[in-house]
Design an enzyme around this catalytic site. Structure first.
Site, PDB file in Angstrom:
ATOM      1  N   PHE A 421       0.809  -1.218   0.000  1.00 18.18           N
ATOM      2  CA  PHE A 421       0.000   0.000   0.000  1.00 18.18           C
ATOM      3  C   PHE A 421       0.849   1.277   0.000  1.00 18.18           C
ATOM      4  O   PHE A 421       0.506   2.260   0.659  1.00 18.18           O
ATOM      5  CB  PHE A 421      -0.962  -0.007   1.199  1.00 18.18           C
ATOM      6  CG  PHE A 421      -1.500  -1.370   1.501  1.00 18.18           C
ATOM      7  CD1 PHE A 421      -2.410  -1.962   0.641  1.00 18.18           C
ATOM      8  CD2 PHE A 421      -1.047  -2.094   2.589  1.00 18.18           C
ATOM      9  CE1 PHE A 421      -2.870  -3.243   0.881  1.00 18.18           C
ATOM     10  CE2 PHE A 421      -1.504  -3.371   2.839  1.00 18.18           C
ATOM     11  CZ  PHE A 421      -2.420  -3.955   1.978  1.00 18.18           C
ATOM     12  N   CYS A 422       1.975   1.228  -0.696  1.00 21.96           N
ATOM     13  CA  CYS A 422       2.868   2.389  -0.774  1.00 21.96           C
ATOM     14  C   CYS A 422       3.278   2.867   0.609  1.00 21.96           C
ATOM     15  O   CYS A 422       3.348   4.074   0.864  1.00 21.96           O
ATOM     16  CB  CYS A 422       2.221   3.527  -1.568  1.00 21.96           C
ATOM     17  SG  CYS A 422       1.896   3.119  -3.287  1.00 21.96           S
ATOM     18  N   ASN A 423       3.504   1.918   1.497  1.00 25.64           N
ATOM     19  CA  ASN A 423       3.933   2.263   2.849  1.00 25.64           C
ATOM     20  C   ASN A 423       4.930   1.218   3.326  1.00 25.64           C
ATOM     21  O   ASN A 423       4.607   0.350   4.128  1.00 25.64           O
ATOM     22  CB  ASN A 423       2.723   2.334   3.783  1.00 25.64           C
ATOM     23  CG  ASN A 423       3.065   2.967   5.126  1.00 25.64           C
ATOM     24  OD1 ASN A 423       4.187   2.864   5.603  1.00 25.64           O
ATOM     25  ND2 ASN A 423       2.089   3.615   5.740  1.00 25.64           N
TER      26      ASN A 423
END
Length: 834
Positions: A421-423
């Site tokens: 999740f782009c984290n």
């Protein structure tokens, strides 16, 4: 601990839901109105509102009526149409600030292309100071649980010599303010630092205290307490504002980036940076565009920016129609829900209910079904957003890869989000992935956003669900039943003691609390007449250095039993007993495809009824005939001639398809002049094969022995679970949509083949085909089932793969006909054996 499945069934009723969450926020009339507004979601379980939420029908109708009734011109003019645009946009700015309980006296609204563009604006214009002998320079500090777009600011600060300080969540409250910091010199006060943190983690849904804003600004919290200068706070509110109220009067962050599609679902390319007016003079620009200049000269370096920050930073003509649509977004939001507090209460309740049930689900051996990644037990809406992040576990405690979960969910029309999740920071922290593992995984071929979910048995990401105000209890119900049906070893158990404890945690007051933290705390009938066909031989991989004796002594060890072509991608198979080969594989295999009104390819994943469309090709008349058993209609389209040079196959076939499928669809074919090369590696020095509209290679091959083993596993599972879904050998073969079906000696022996020879034609094996969720669609009826995907995964220890061979040296060979044949043994000399 053990509980009958009837207890789970009871909990999956609305009465069971109310036991856990009695504060279902919306009244019956409200719920019905919301259902009407989002009727397009009927039959869909959408659980990715953190990715994007949905717009209401009335919202777009009102917007259409608005722009159909008014003349909106470019605001960079003084005409009446420009004036109405300017005034309407300014009204929208005011409404945005009003929504966040602030005013133009305190904040300015700069429209951007989205949250990421707003972040980049700050990064580009912040007055960074490099470290020197006089002072330590600016500090760019960010919480490790930040989105990639925040961490990416260091790509700007690093080359400038600005210090970078990643801060772990546990650190920010662990250190107190140094009382001596108050004694700053004037020079030190000129140094500006930036601290960035998310109001809500886009990974876990954890809410971070909004009180951090003042704590950093007044240097009471780490890292502000250890660095002199003036501290500014960037509060990433993009994931927060969709379901939670934000009060900027109480928590006056200096910079607040947001994306409106996460609030209203439309428009999708519009965001804003809310800038505290006290910080407006801080931001400096180098580039200037149309509308930003008060005056400039072309012959000398002279430029004067406009006075107000909005005019200085909104380069060119703003997306004024999109901005005007926000007015109708706010109207719909408040009309349908009442307030952001009501949205928070509703969505948090759905998340809390799902968390409690999921965390109590156990396999027959009492092992938990899920590992949930969170920092609390969903007791309070102030601590946790409407997001739930987890991985599913098998009965042995091993993680089930998120890609497998996602494929299974697609069969049930459940929409999830998977990955990191782009984290990366939060993903590493929760999954225990070290820095070295991230680098090693990259070398192993895993990149962000791909489907490599397990490496050496360890997860590379997880599954995330999130709710919006149009989400319902039925969404929770569908998800939980899906997990139990597909991933739980029966009989199901419930952790009763945990269930009782979680149901009792929190009171109505604190569950609904808005007080945030204080400081530190879709098959044709086969033709089975035998044919006398030339031989075929098998190449083995280097891993298998000898041919088994059984193979060497049996002339008829293998045979090609079926040939299927699929003229239209994702439609039913057309079985033949002999067929010509072409430069892209079997002639006319996957040359056509069905697309929607926007030209997007349609597959059975989106429209299972495609499997009911039976294409048939007559080589003599050069026609393609479409037939659908459900409506007994036929439609013809020329295979050769002028029409095949065009993209569109014509209105007649489009009308036929649209009538049958119930939506506007079109048939297109691949242009003969279109060259498409295969991406998969075919070996050193080999020529690059040309492809039709197939996904990866020219031919797909499966082994009957492998299918037979899988069928036995499915039958065994159905016996144990009383699943009444009917499976037989032919049905199962058709689900895999192979071109070539062979009868082999052993299940999955094809894994070690490097080549297959049928008659005088040699096929090189390009690799395995990772099976998608389309094998879960019955090719006779279009209905979906969890098998065979689940049993295949178990059978293959998580590797849902069948062989995907390709024609060898295609550009230089002649194109014979391919017949069903007997596959002779491979001569030992051809595979290096003596």
């Amino acid at each position: 601990m053990e509980a009958p499945s009837s207890e789970f069934t009871r909990l999956c009723t609305f009465e069971g839901f109310k036991e856990i969450w009695p504060h279902y926020s919306f009244a019956c009339e409200q719920q019905e109105q919301i259902r009407r507004e989002f009727s397009r979601l009927k039959g869909t379980t959408y659980l990715d509102h953190a990715g994007t939420t949905f717009f209401a029908k009335s919202q777009l109708k009102a917007f259409y009526k608005d722009i159909s009734s008014n003349v909106y011109g470019n605001p960079h003019s003084l005409s009446p149409s420009s004036k109405i645009t300017h005034d309407t946009v300014e009204r929208v700015r005011y409404r945005i600030l009003e929504h966040f309980n602030t005013s133009p006296d305190e904040y300015s609204v700069i429209f951007t292309a989205g949250c990421t563009a707003a972040l980049k604006l700050v990064a580009d214009s912040f007055p960074w100071i490099s470290a020197s002998e006089e002072h330590s320079g600016s500090q760019f500090c960010y919480l490790t649980d930040n989105h990639t777009s925040v961490v990416g600011i260091r790509g700007i600060t690093g080359p400038q010599g600005v210090g970078t300080v990643p801060v772990f969540p546990q650190e920010i409250e662990a250190k107190a303010k140094d009382s001596q910091v108050a004694l700053n010199t004037q020079d030190e006060c000129l140094v500006a630092h930036l601290f960035c943190y998310p109001a809500q983690s886009n990974f876990s849904g954890r809410k971070y205290p909004l009180s951090y804003v003042r704590g950093i600004q007044c240097q009471q919290l780490y890292p502000a307490c250890e660095h002199r200068g003036r501290w500014f706070v960037l509060l990433d509110a993009s994931g927060f504002v969709g379901c939670s109220p934000l009060d900027l009067k109480q928590y006056p962050a200096d910079f607040v980036p947001i994306s409106f599609y996460k609030m209203f679902g439309f428009p999708t390319g519009l965001g804003a940076l809310l800038v505290r007016n006290e910080a407006t003079e801080l931001l400096k620009k180098k580039y200037f565009g149309g509308g930003t200049a008060a005056a400039y000269l072309v012959e000398e370096d002279y430029f004067a920016p406009k006075a107000d920050i909005v005019s200085r930073f909104e380069d060119g003509t703003i997306a004024f129609l999109d901005i005007i649509s926000l007015h109708h977004g706010f109207d719909a939001l408040h009309r349908l829900t009442g307030s952001m507090k009501d949205i928070q209460l509703h969505t948090f309740g759905l998340a809390r209910y799902t968390y409690i049930i999921l965390s109590c689900l156990c396999h027959s051996n009492s092992q938990p079904v899920a590992q949930i990644y969170c920092d609390n037990e969903f007791e309070n809406a102030a601590y946790q957003g409407a997001t739930l992040n987890f991985n599913l576990l098998d009965g042995y405690g091993q993680v089930i890869g998120y890609f497998q979960v996602d494929k299974m969910a697609c069969l049930f029309n459940i929409h999830l989000r998977t990955g990191c999740f782009c984290n990366t920071g939060a993903c590493q922290a929760y999954l225990g992935i070290s820095n070295q593992e991230v680098k090693s995984n990259l070398k192993a071929g895993h990149v962000c956003g791909d489907n490599i979910d397990l490496i050496d048995g360890r997860p590379t990401g997880s599954v995330r669900i999130s709710f919006g105000y149009m989400s319902t209890f039925e969404d929770c119900q569908s998800l939980l039943k899906f997990i139990v049906d597909c991933f739980v070893d029966k009989p199901l158990r419930l952790n009763q003691s945990r269930l009782a404890r979680l149901k009792s945690t929190g009171t109505a007051a604190n569950l609904a609390s808005n007080e945030l933290f204080s400081l530190p705390n879709k098959r044709p009938m086969p033709v089975m007449n035998g044919l006398n066909i030339p031989s075929l031989s098998i190449n083995k991989t280097s891993a298998q250095n000898t041919v088994p004796k059984a193979d060497r002594n049996c002339e008829n060890a293998y045979s090609l039993t079926n040939i299927f072509i699929y003229p239209i991608k994702s439609c039913a198979a057309f079985e033949v007993t002999d067929w010509p080969l072409g430069p892209q594989g079997l002639l006319y295999d996957r040359i056509w495809m069905v697309v929607n009104e926007n030209g997007v390819c349609l597959s059975q994943k989106r429209e299972p009824k495609l499997c009911l469309i039976h294409p048939r090709i007559c080589l003599a008349s050069k026609t393609l005939c479409l037939e659908a058993s459900a409506c007994h209609k036929t439609c013809q389209s020329k295979v050769c001639g002028d029409r095949v040079q065009t993209v569109d196959c014509g209105e007649e076939v489009s009308v036929w398809l649209s009538e049958f499928l119930g939506k506007p669809f079109y048939l297109i074919r691949q242009s003969p002049s279109f060259a498409r090369d295969m991406k998969m590696a075919t070996g050193k020095g080999s020529l690059m094969p040309a492809l039709s509209l197939v996904n990866e290679a020219q031919f797909l091959l499966i082994n009957r022995a492998s299918v037979a083993l899988l069928l036995n596993r499915i039958i065994d599972r159905q016996d144990s679970s009383n699943n009444c879904t009917s499976f037989d050998m032919l049905q199962l073969i058709n689900r895999f949509r192979a071109n070539l079906v062979i009868s082999g000696s052993e299940p999955f022996e094809e894994d070690d083949w490097t080549g297959v020879k049928i008659g005088g034609t040699f096929f090189q094996v390009a690799g395995k085909c990772t099976r998608c969720q389309m094998i879960g669609i019955d090719q006779t009826s279009g209905t979906k089932s969890q098998d065979p995907l689940r049993s295949l995964s178990v059978c293959r220890s998580g590797k849902e793969a069948f062989l995907l061979p390709t024609h060898h040296n295609l550009l230089s060979c002649s194109w014979p006909k391919l017949y069903r044949s007997t596959l002779f043994k491979h001569l030992p000399a051809l595979i290096g054996l003596e």
